[in-house]
Design a protein around this motif. Structure first.
Motif, PDB file in Angstrom:
ATOM      1  N   UNK A  80     -64.682  -8.820  20.612  1.00 19.03           N
ATOM      2  CA  UNK A  80     -65.614  -9.817  20.449  1.00 19.03           C
ATOM      3  C   UNK A  80     -64.231 -11.050  20.820  1.00 19.03           C
ATOM      4  N   UNK A  81     -65.121 -12.306  21.676  1.00 23.05           N
ATOM      5  CA  UNK A  81     -63.775 -13.596  21.721  1.00 23.05           C
ATOM      6  C   UNK A  81     -64.658 -14.766  20.073  1.00 23.05           C
ATOM      7  N   UNK A  82     -63.525 -15.405  19.951  1.00 20.81           N
ATOM      8  CA  UNK A  82     -64.132 -16.295  19.149  1.00 20.81           C
ATOM      9  C   UNK A  82     -62.712 -17.805  19.441  1.00 20.81           C
ATOM     10  N   UNK A 129     -59.286 -22.205  22.420  1.00 22.21           N
ATOM     11  CA  UNK A 129     -59.086 -21.862  23.073  1.00 22.21           C
ATOM     12  C   UNK A 129     -59.384 -20.523  22.624  1.00 22.21           C
ATOM     13  N   UNK A 130     -61.087 -19.990  23.859  1.00 21.33           N
ATOM     14  CA  UNK A 130     -61.121 -18.101  23.100  1.00 21.33           C
ATOM     15  C   UNK A 130     -59.810 -17.424  22.816  1.00 21.33           C
ATOM     16  N   UNK A 131     -59.983 -17.204  21.960  1.00 19.37           N
ATOM     17  CA  UNK A 131     -59.051 -15.369  21.971  1.00 19.37           C
ATOM     18  C   UNK A 131     -59.735 -13.734  21.864  1.00 19.37           C
ATOM     19  N   UNK A 132     -59.415 -12.768  22.256  1.00 19.29           N
ATOM     20  CA  UNK A 132     -60.542 -11.564  22.367  1.00 19.29           C
ATOM     21  C   UNK A 132     -59.731 -11.257  20.629  1.00 19.29           C
ATOM     22  N   UNK A 133     -61.028 -11.110  19.997  1.00 21.78           N
ATOM     23  CA  UNK A 133     -60.160  -9.921  18.770  1.00 21.78           C
ATOM     24  C   UNK A 133     -59.873  -8.652  19.143  1.00 21.78           C
ATOM     25  N   UNK A 134     -58.881  -8.288  18.903  1.00 19.73           N
ATOM     26  CA  UNK A 134     -58.866  -6.824  19.919  1.00 19.73           C
ATOM     27  C   UNK A 134     -57.916  -5.850  18.961  1.00 19.73           C
ATOM     28  N   UNK A 135     -58.729  -4.494  18.316  1.00 20.08           N
ATOM     29  CA  UNK A 135     -58.035  -3.703  17.935  1.00 20.08           C
ATOM     30  C   UNK A 135     -58.076  -2.647  18.074  1.00 20.08           C
TER      31      UNK A 135
END
Length: 511
Positions: free
Chosen positions: A163-165, A171-177
């Motif tokens: 998800x991008x937050x 500036x949107x950033x992807x929450x990458x697991x």
């Protein structure tokens, strides 16, 4: 083994127990008030087709698929398809301006983009493989015609959503697991924890979706219900009376809402509210914005002590609380999730005493990084725990109270809006010398967006300039981000170092 036991291992096991039961109902009407239905077996076959089709395009474990789709079966197909072949899925807000959506597609390194046809027509050739849903778009292939074999794909492995937050810079950033080394069935079972905690059980049940699925909370909660073997009724958008109607019609047992939905249902005339039988409801979960104490109290009086609230973000979960505990401590967002760590720290990184305010740091949802932004990943951590900047306090019994959201965050109808993003757009208008954007109290939305503008020419102050700025924002910002009101000022409160004292502005406008 009973169907209840099988459903505990997620959708791909639940489907074996009842392939002909409805998995999805809606959103489209087929005539005579009958809504579209997709069975568990049909959804599994379509998910397999999409999985195998993505493999045929050359996608491998760790690749990214982006989706800008509205509430329909496409979302569920893509989550299930990417989730069983080790891909990341990036849901994109369908209300974003084309340039905003394009940024996320490029930043995520997506190799495939799926979008509803009217949205696709505005996006252009962002990636090589593009598929339009429910219509045609120049240069895009048909999503409905896309896919491979309906058989289970080989070498199945778990994929997850990225998800991008937006950060404080807007500036949107992807929450990458990291991709988990688990079977899709095992991961599905693990992701139903919050649902089970709030009263959902494996087997038959009906979950109602009233919010956009591209948002992390309603999307994940709907998938969790599906993994538990429940039927999911999908609405395209929230409508207060339609929500009550379908709770009765489909004997809905659970739903996920935001306080704005509560407010709108409570505003319905008593005769309308009393018209519908809501006795099937067992769980009503809410999050996404602070819920006014009186609104929540009225909801509990109406539907019973079945409300569950949680505090969380795309980055992870923090706490949860049921109705009895909340009634004993109105305003709390609960205690930390079992096994999770929540600490309140001051500006030096030291834990604050009970009763005092501190920044909320939390851990337990697994590690993550902000995609393509190692600096932001490092900056938002202390003692190995991440934060999103929320401020809270603990009481003597360990219950958490949220005192303030992220410094510049505006929460409107459960949607996060960042002041800096709107300011960065408005400041580029030639008539704007300076600008500050804040959230102000709104009885329906919780907060609405107010833009305070210092014009380059003081003589320009007036409705004409406000209309001009509104048109400027319409061209560059998603509809929900556009200011509802413009006010003009000659200056702004600032610190000795020149920093905008936004809190003074919020205090001035009664936040």
């Amino acid at each position: 083994m009973t169907s209840t036991e099988v459903a505990a291992d997620g959708f791909f096991t639940a489907v074996l127990a009842h392939p002909d039961r409805p998995a999805l109902i809606g959103p489209g009407e087929l005539g005579f008030g009958e809504r579209r239905r997709v069975t568990f077996g049909e959804l599994r076959a379509r998910a397999n087709q999409v999985s195998n089709g993505l493999r045929d395009l050359g996608l491998v474990r760790g690749d990214v698929v982006a989706a800008m789709v509205r509430n329909d079966s496409t979302y569920f197909e893509l989550v299930l398809a990417t989730g069983q072949i080790g891909l990341y899925l990036v849901p994109i807000n369908t209300h974003l301006a084309p340039a905003e959506a394009a940024y996320i597609v490029r930043d995520s390194d997506a190799k495939v983009l799926v979008a509803h046809a009217d949205l696709a027509a505005e996006l252009g050739p962002l990636v090589q493989h593009r598929f339009a849903v429910a219509g045609e778009a120049p240069g895009w292939s048909s999503y409905e015609g896309f896919g491979g074999s309906a058989e289970d794909p080989a070498d199945r492995s778990s994929g997850v959503i990225m998800g991008y937050t937006s950060g404080t810079t807007g500036r949107p950033r992807g929450v990458k697991r990291p991709l988990p080394d688990l079977t899709p069935e095992r991961l599905a079972a693990m992701t139903t924890g919050l649902s089970r905690m709030s009263g959902l059980v494996s087997g038959e049940g009906t979950h109602l979706v009233t919010s956009p699925l591209y948002h992390a909370a309603p999307g994940s909660y709907a998938m969790s219900a599906l993994h538990l073997g429940h039927t999911v009724v999908v609405h395209e958008r929230f409508d207060a009376e339609a929500t009550l109607r379908d709770i009765e019609r489909y004997r809905v047992t659970s739903s996920h809402m935001v306080p704005t939905h509560f407010h709108r249902m409570l505003r319905l005339p008593a005769a309308v509210r009393e018209r519908y039988d809501l006795s099937s409801l067992r769980t009503l979960v809410h999050a996404g914005a602070p819920c006014p104490v009186e609104v929540k109290r009225q909801m509990i009086e109406w539907v019973g002590p079945i409300l569950w609230e949680y505090l969380g973000a795309t980055e992870g979960m923090v706490s949860t609380v049921g109705s009895p505990e909340w009634l004993a401590r109105p305003g709390t967002v609960g205690r930390p999730f079992p096994g999770f760590v929540v600490k309140l720290l001051d500006d030096t990184g030291a834990e604050v005493p009970v009763g005092e305010a501190g920044t909320i740091y939390f851990g337990g949802s697994g590690t993550f990084e902000y995609h393509n932004d190692p600096d932001k990943t490092r900056a938002g951590r202390a003692h190995g725990l991440p934060t999103v900047g929320d401020i809270g306090r603990f009481d003597e019994d360990g219950y958490l109270y949220l005192l303030d959201r992220r410094t510049d965050l505006i929460l409107s109808g459960g949607v996060n809006i960042y002041s800096a993003e709107i300011e960065q757009h408005l400041i580029t208008h030639p008539s704007v010398s300076d600008v500050a954007v804040i959230g102000v109290p709104d009885p329906e939305w919780g907060q609405s967006v107010l833009a305070m503008v210092q014009p380059a020419d003081p003589a320009m102050v007036g409705e004409d300039l406000a209309d001009e700025l509104a048109a400027y924002c319409k061209d560059g910002l998603a509809s929900y981000k556009r200011p509802r009101r413009y006010e003009f000022r000659s200056d702004f409160p600032r610190s000795a170092a020149g920093k905008l004292l936004r809190r003074e502005l919020r205090d001035e406008y009664g936040r």
